[in-house]
Write an enzyme that holds these catalytic residues in place. Structure first.
Site, PDB file in Angstrom:
ATOM      1  N   SER A   1       8.382   2.129   2.538  1.00 19.75           N
ATOM      2  CA  SER A   1       7.537   1.923   1.361  1.00 19.75           C
ATOM      3  C   SER A   1       7.954   0.657   0.605  1.00 19.75           C
ATOM      4  O   SER A   1       7.859  -0.430   1.161  1.00 19.75           O
ATOM      5  CB  SER A   1       7.575   3.191   0.497  1.00 19.75           C
ATOM      6  OG  SER A   1       6.625   3.143  -0.524  1.00 19.75           O
TER       7      SER A   1
ATOM      8  N   ASP B   1      -2.810   7.797   4.603  1.00 17.31           N
ATOM      9  CA  ASP B   1      -1.939   7.400   3.487  1.00 17.31           C
ATOM     10  C   ASP B   1      -2.813   6.962   2.312  1.00 17.31           C
ATOM     11  O   ASP B   1      -3.560   5.992   2.428  1.00 17.31           O
ATOM     12  CB  ASP B   1      -1.036   6.245   3.961  1.00 17.31           C
ATOM     13  CG  ASP B   1       0.019   5.870   2.937  1.00 17.31           C
ATOM     14  OD1 ASP B   1      -0.181   6.154   1.732  1.00 17.31           O
ATOM     15  OD2 ASP B   1       1.037   5.283   3.337  1.00 17.31           O
TER      16      ASP B   1
ATOM     17  N   HIS C   1       1.832   9.231   3.030  1.00 12.92           N
ATOM     18  CA  HIS C   1       2.857   8.232   2.714  1.00 12.92           C
ATOM     19  C   HIS C   1       4.266   8.723   3.066  1.00 12.92           C
ATOM     20  O   HIS C   1       5.203   7.946   3.123  1.00 12.92           O
ATOM     21  CB  HIS C   1       2.765   7.867   1.224  1.00 12.92           C
ATOM     22  CG  HIS C   1       3.362   6.526   0.903  1.00 12.92           C
ATOM     23  ND1 HIS C   1       2.822   5.341   1.377  1.00 12.92           N
ATOM     24  CD2 HIS C   1       4.460   6.170   0.176  1.00 12.92           C
ATOM     25  CE1 HIS C   1       3.565   4.317   0.955  1.00 12.92           C
ATOM     26  NE2 HIS C   1       4.562   4.799   0.223  1.00 12.92           N
TER      27      HIS C   1
HETATM   28  C1  MLT Z   1       5.416  -0.819  -3.609  1.00 13.02           C
HETATM   29  O1  MLT Z   1       5.413  -0.860  -4.820  1.00 13.02           O
HETATM   30  O2  MLT Z   1       6.179  -1.478  -2.908  1.00 13.02           O
HETATM   31  C2  MLT Z   1       4.421   0.076  -3.000  1.00 13.02           C
HETATM   32  O3  MLT Z   1       3.472   0.457  -3.956  1.00 13.02           O
HETATM   33  C3  MLT Z   1       5.033   1.247  -2.370  1.00 13.02           C
HETATM   34  C4  MLT Z   1       5.818   2.059  -3.348  1.00 13.02           C
HETATM   35  O4  MLT Z   1       6.971   1.770  -3.562  1.00 13.02           O
HETATM   36  O5  MLT Z   1       5.275   3.031  -3.901  1.00 13.02           O
END
Ligand code: MLT
Length: 208
Positions: A105, A155, A186
């Site tokens: 992520s 996701d 996710h």
């Molecule tokens: C981010 O901010 O890098 C993306 O939105 C993924 C997350 O960290 O939720």
């Protein structure tokens, strides 16, 4: 040395890989240690904690909203992380040539930014639930750099278009990109781990 709170564990054997572990929003340097052990038992790990706090949750760079990144901050934090990796490689005596980023992520997004802005600090990358972090002014030349993008088919945060856009961007820089679709959202699933483990074992050059 550039200061990141971090964990370093040397590889169990000289030919085992070293993984750069990059956690998701709200994670820590300890989060992905069990994942590393599942992906490559005995691998070395360098696992920094993101320095940005969003309502107390560590991240690797600032965002303005979900999926909307503060690009200036992202660029600066990418440079800072790359410098930390370079300094850590000298201190702990491992090669960045075979260092594999494993990011989830937010961590996958800064790993993508490393590939686009400071590719010399990585030999390859496993990106779980990754987005396009930024579009660089100049495309890097990273011919043959292996990248696995393992994203979820349902996701809510990362669309299929975004995933394909990321793959296309990295491929246009010359990277050897594998996109794996998981029947998932996710969150990481067992099949992400199986996919990544198989991808790694097919790349013995990285596992040195
Ligand atoms: C981010 O901010 O890098 C993306 O939105 C993924 C997350 O960290 O939720």
């Amino acid at each position: 040395m550039t200061d990141f709170v971090h964990v370093f564990q040397p590889p169990a054997a000289p030919d085992a890989p070293v993984l750069l572990l990059l956690h998701g929003t709200g994670g820590s340097e300890h989060d992905l240690l069990p994942l590393a052990e599942m992906l490559a038992p005995g691998a070395g790990v360098l696992s920094p904690r993101g320095k940005v706090l969003e309502r107390g949750m560590p991240r690797f760079f600032r965002r303005l909203a979900e999926g909307v990144f503060d690009i200036a901050d992202l660029k600066q934090r990418t440079q800072e992380l790359a410098d930390f990796v370079t300094e850590s490689a000298a201190t702990y005596k491992f090669s960045t040539r075979t260092l594999i980023a494993v990011g989830f992520s937010n961590g996958a997004n800064i790993a993508g930014a490393l590939l686009l802005l400071r590719h010399e600090v990585l030999g390859g990358a496993i990106l779980f639930r990754a987005m396009v972090p930024l579009t660089p002014d100049t495309l890097p030349q990273i011919p043959g750099t292996p990248v696995l993008v393992s994203n979820g088919g349902v996701d809510p945060l990362v669309s299929a278009e975004e995933t394909e856009h990321l793959a296309a961007l990295l491929r246009s820089a010359g990277a050897e990109v594998t996109v794996a679709w998981q029947a998932a959202g996710h969150e990481l699933t067992e099949s992400d781990i199986t996919t990544a483990r198989e991808w790694l074992t097919k790349r013995p050059l990285l596992a040195r």
